[in-house]
Design an enzyme around this catalytic site. Sequence first.
Site, mmCIF file in Angstrom:
data_model
loop_
_atom_site.group_PDB
_atom_site.id
_atom_site.type_symbol
_atom_site.label_atom_id
_atom_site.label_comp_id
_atom_site.label_asym_id
_atom_site.label_seq_id
_atom_site.Cartn_x
_atom_site.Cartn_y
_atom_site.Cartn_z
ATOM 1 N N GLU A 135 0.820 -1.227 0.000
ATOM 2 C CA GLU A 135 0.000 0.000 0.000
ATOM 3 C C GLU A 135 0.850 1.273 0.000
ATOM 4 O O GLU A 135 0.299 2.360 0.113
ATOM 5 C CB GLU A 135 -0.959 0.020 1.198
ATOM 6 C CG GLU A 135 -2.182 -0.859 0.996
ATOM 7 C CD GLU A 135 -3.248 -0.674 2.070
ATOM 8 O OE1 GLU A 135 -4.432 -0.844 1.749
ATOM 9 O OE2 GLU A 135 -2.892 -0.393 3.239
ATOM 10 N N THR A 211 -3.924 -17.725 2.290
ATOM 11 C CA THR A 211 -5.047 -17.728 3.230
ATOM 12 C C THR A 211 -6.351 -17.934 2.460
ATOM 13 O O THR A 211 -6.524 -17.414 1.360
ATOM 14 C CB THR A 211 -5.097 -16.417 4.045
ATOM 15 O OG1 THR A 211 -5.215 -15.312 3.140
ATOM 16 C CG2 THR A 211 -3.841 -16.223 4.878
ATOM 17 N N GLY A 213 -9.654 -17.709 3.995
ATOM 18 C CA GLY A 213 -10.828 -17.263 4.755
ATOM 19 C C GLY A 213 -11.379 -18.396 5.618
ATOM 20 O O GLY A 213 -10.613 -19.043 6.353
ATOM 21 N N ASP A 243 -4.734 -8.859 8.204
ATOM 22 C CA ASP A 243 -3.642 -8.116 8.850
ATOM 23 C C ASP A 243 -3.315 -8.721 10.214
ATOM 24 O O ASP A 243 -2.143 -8.805 10.604
ATOM 25 C CB ASP A 243 -4.022 -6.638 9.009
ATOM 26 C CG ASP A 243 -4.223 -5.972 7.660
ATOM 27 O OD1 ASP A 243 -3.588 -6.409 6.689
ATOM 28 O OD2 ASP A 243 -5.029 -5.029 7.574
HETATM 29 O O1 RIB Z 1 -6.677 -4.759 5.454
HETATM 30 C C1 RIB Z 1 -7.610 -3.817 5.937
HETATM 31 C C2 RIB Z 1 -7.101 -2.434 5.723
HETATM 32 O O2 RIB Z 1 -7.029 -2.181 4.331
HETATM 33 C C3 RIB Z 1 -7.979 -1.336 6.282
HETATM 34 O O3 RIB Z 1 -7.630 -1.002 7.597
HETATM 35 C C4 RIB Z 1 -7.823 -0.206 5.288
HETATM 36 O O4 RIB Z 1 -7.196 0.914 5.811
HETATM 37 C C5 RIB Z 1 -7.039 -0.798 4.120
HETATM 38 O O5 RIB Z 1 -5.725 -0.394 4.127
#
Ligand code: RIB
Length: 303
Positions: A135, A211, A213, A243
């Site tokens: 990201e 993964t 789910g 995460d």
């Molecule tokens: O993986 C979930 C996250 O993806 C969210 O918290 C959002 O901010 C995006 O980055």
Amino acid sequence: MILVFGSINADFFLSVKSLPRPGETVLCPSYTFYPGGKGANQAVAAARLGAEVMFAGSVGKDPYGVQVLKSLRDVGINLNRVNSKGTSTGTAFVVVEEDGENQIVVASGANLETCSNQIKDSDLSLCTYIVLQLEVPVKEIEDIIFRAKAAGCKIILNYAPANVIQPTAIECCDYLIMNEIEANSLFGQKKGVEEYAIKFSERFDAECIITLGPKGSLLATREGLYKIDALKIEAIDTVGAGDMFVGAFSAGLFKGECSTNSLKRATIASGLACKFEGAQPSSVTPQLVESQLHRLPSPRKIV
Ligand code: RIB
């Protein structure tokens, strides 16, 4: 130390009856703010589960920047490598429908200003586990991967959200973690999940986790392919479960667990995370994870 190099966002959760289709407008009564961002979520998960964590990322000079950093500071994460730039803090609009399905759009904002030079050479050593997602700008991620490899760090890449990254950078990684959609995108054509895991592990000489789910996950190592079931839970919010998985897996490795034991703890932690709203649920503690170990069989070798 676990060093997370990645995104940090302000998440706005909107609960709707059903997700809007293209061209459709749907209404909901209000929104809820939560701290988020894949990098920040993973850092918080690892810190809550007992790891020493440093976070490198960028926020804007706006009130959201202060709020999202507080969540990291509250769990003792070292924020000395965070930039506070002039642009807006990354913002995610998270739409969740009644059955838990979700859509997320991220306005990257300050995340786009995250640079590999925020990390000092002295942060990278044989004792460093570096955790990355996709990201923040890919060029910066590639750069930090090459530097981390040269310094002998263990490198954990969460290939999310899927993006183009140099294969030579992926080859430097020790662990690859992705879901089925991301695996499909990295592979370039649709294959069975077992094939993805094995092929990536061989191609990139890394341990690879796919993964799945509610169907659990697969781990491909040099020793073989392992499968673990998911924890059986009533999910109310799956946002951030991935995460939590990455943060908990990294924390397990950092604490000296082998990858199969870390996989089991990560599976439990991410399952428990689905019982709470928001991507950084405060209720998943090491004690809770340990207390649930008996509920899940250990990963079994299937190939
Ligand atoms: O993986 C979930 C996250 O993806 C969210 O918290 C959002 O901010 C995006 O980055």
